[in-house]
Enzyme design. Structure first.
Site, PDB file in Angstrom:
ATOM      1  CG  ASP A 281     -16.752  34.970  56.867  1.00 29.72           C
ATOM      2  OD1 ASP A 281     -15.646  35.184  57.411  1.00 29.72           O
ATOM      3  OD2 ASP A 281     -16.874  34.671  55.665  1.00 29.72           O
ATOM      4  N   GLY A 282     -16.160  37.177  59.089  1.00 32.70           N
ATOM      5  CA  GLY A 282     -15.729  38.572  59.152  1.00 32.70           C
ATOM      6  C   GLY A 282     -16.153  39.322  57.892  1.00 32.70           C
TER       7      GLY A 282
ATOM      8  N   GLY B 279     -10.499  34.389  57.720  1.00 28.94           N
ATOM      9  CA  GLY B 279      -9.896  35.672  58.087  1.00 28.94           C
ATOM     10  C   GLY B 279      -9.555  35.699  59.560  1.00 28.94           C
ATOM     11  CB  SER B 280      -7.464  38.013  61.544  1.00 37.43           C
ATOM     12  OG  SER B 280      -8.109  39.207  61.159  1.00 37.43           O
ATOM     13  CB  THR B 281     -12.759  38.757  62.661  1.00 40.23           C
ATOM     14  OG1 THR B 281     -12.013  39.887  62.212  1.00 40.23           O
ATOM     15  CG2 THR B 281     -13.632  39.159  63.835  1.00 40.23           C
TER      16      THR B 281
ATOM     17  CD  GLU C 234     -15.091  34.713  52.952  1.00 38.52           C
ATOM     18  OE1 GLU C 234     -14.290  34.711  53.876  1.00 38.52           O
ATOM     19  OE2 GLU C 234     -15.241  35.691  52.193  1.00 38.52           O
TER      20      GLU C 234
ATOM     21  CE  LYS D 237     -17.477  37.331  53.918  1.00 35.41           C
ATOM     22  NZ  LYS D 237     -16.232  37.341  54.708  1.00 35.41           N
TER      23      LYS D 237
END
Ligand code: 5RP
Length: 251
Positions: free
Chosen positions: A102-103, A46-48, A124, A115
Site C-alpha cells: 500500500d501507499g 491510492g494512486s501508488t 487499510e 495514511k
C-alpha cells in the site's frame, strides 16, 4: 514472513525527467517483485497502490503469476481489481495474509506512517495488521522527519453521530501543539463519507507529533472515533523511489 534487506539502493537509469507517477510506478514494480504465486495479498488504495494492482493484473494475465487472491482495502480498489480479473476474497475468509502492499502519505525514519488521505484508513489498517508482511510503496516526497510534519492532513475516522462533538474533542486534545481539526468535505462541499459510512476529521499539525504512540492511544480512547491514520510499527519494509533510484528500507 518475507525477508527484506535493511537498506538496499538500486540506482535508476539516467532518465532525464522522471515524473512523480514514474517514481510511484518504479516503487510499485519493485514491490511486486516480492509477490509469489499462491499468495493471499492485501491490495492498497491510492494512486501508488493502483500501479501495484495494475501490475498484478498484468502478471496474472500473462501467466507470470498464478493463484494469487487479493483483499481490497476500499471499494475503489475492489472495482479496479475486478476490472483486471484479480480473484478477490475477504478477511472473514482469509484472516491471515501473506503480503499487503500500500501507499502512504508520510513515512518517518522509523518507518512509521500517516495514511488515509485517500479515506481508506480503516480497511487499510485492518488488512495490513492481518498481513505477515506489509510493504509500503512511495515516492520520495512522502519522507518526513516526524509524523504530521508535512502539514497535510492526519485523518481520524469518526461516526457520523455527533461528529462535531468529536471534532471539538480532537481539536482540544492537540490545542497545545496548535493543531487544527477540520471535517473532510467533498469538492461539492458535502461531508466526505467513507466506505464504512463514517466521516473523517482531518488534523493539521503545526509541528511534527512528538510521541506518535501516545497520540494514537489518546485519539483511540475517544468514544465514536473509529480509527486514526497513524500506522505505527506496522510496515515491514518501505520502498521509496526518488530521482536517483529505488531504495528498500526495513527495520
Ligand atoms: C489511502 C491512503 C493512500 O495510501 C495514501 O493516501 C497515499 O496515496 P497516494 O499513493 O495516492 O499518494 O492511505 O487511504
Amino acid at each position: 514472513k518475507l525477508r527484506f534487506p535493511t537498506s538496499l539502493s538500486i540506482r535508476a537509469q539516467a532518465v532525464p525527467a522522471l515524473t512523480q507517477d514514474d517514481l510511484k510506478k518504479l516503487a510499485a514494480d519493485k514491490a511486486v517483485d516480492y509477490v509469489k504465486s499462491g499468495m493471499v495479498l492485501g491490495l492498497g488504495t491510492g494512486s501508488t497502490a493502483a500501479f501495484v494492482v495494475d501490475k498484478l493484473g498484468l502478471l496474472l494475465k500473462t501467466g507470470q503469476l498464478t493463484d494469487i487472491i487479493g483483499i481490497p482495502t476500499s471499494k475503489r480498489t475492489e472495482e479496479q481489481a475486478r476490472s483486471l480479473n484479480i480473484p478477490l476474497t475477504t478477511l472473514d475468509e482469509h484472516p491471515v495474509l501473506d503480503l499487503a502492499i500500500d501507499g502512504a502519505d508520510e513515512v518517518d525514519p522509523d518507518l512509521n506512517l500517516v495514511k488515509g488521505r485517500g479515506g481508506a484508513l480503516l480497511r487499510e489498517k485492518m488488512v495490513e495488521a492481518a498481513s505477515k508482511s506489509f510493504v509500503v510503496v512511495a515516492d520520495e516526497t512522502k519522507l518526513v522527519s516526524g509524523l504530521g510534519g508535512s502539514k497535510l492532513a492526519m485523518p481520524v475516522e469518526v461516526v457520523q453521530f455527533c461528529w462535531k462533538y468529536n471534532l471539538v474533542r480532537l481539536q482540544e486534545m492537540f490545542k497545545e501543539v496548535g493543531a487544527e481539526a477540520k471535517l473532510r468535505l467533498t469538492p461539492e462541499g458535502k461531508p466526505y463519507v467513507t466506505d464504512n459510512f463514517n466521516y473523517i476529521v482531518d488534523l493539521y499539525f503545526e509541528t511534527p507529533i512528538r510521541d506518535g504512540v501516545a497520540a494514537g492511544e489518546e485519539i483511540g480512547k475517544l468514544e465514536g472515533v473509529v480509527e486514526h491514520g497513524l500506522f505505527l510499527n506496522m510496515a515491514t519494509a518501505v520502498i521509496i523511489a526518488g530521482k536517483n533510484g529505488v531504495e528498500v528500507k526495513s527495520k
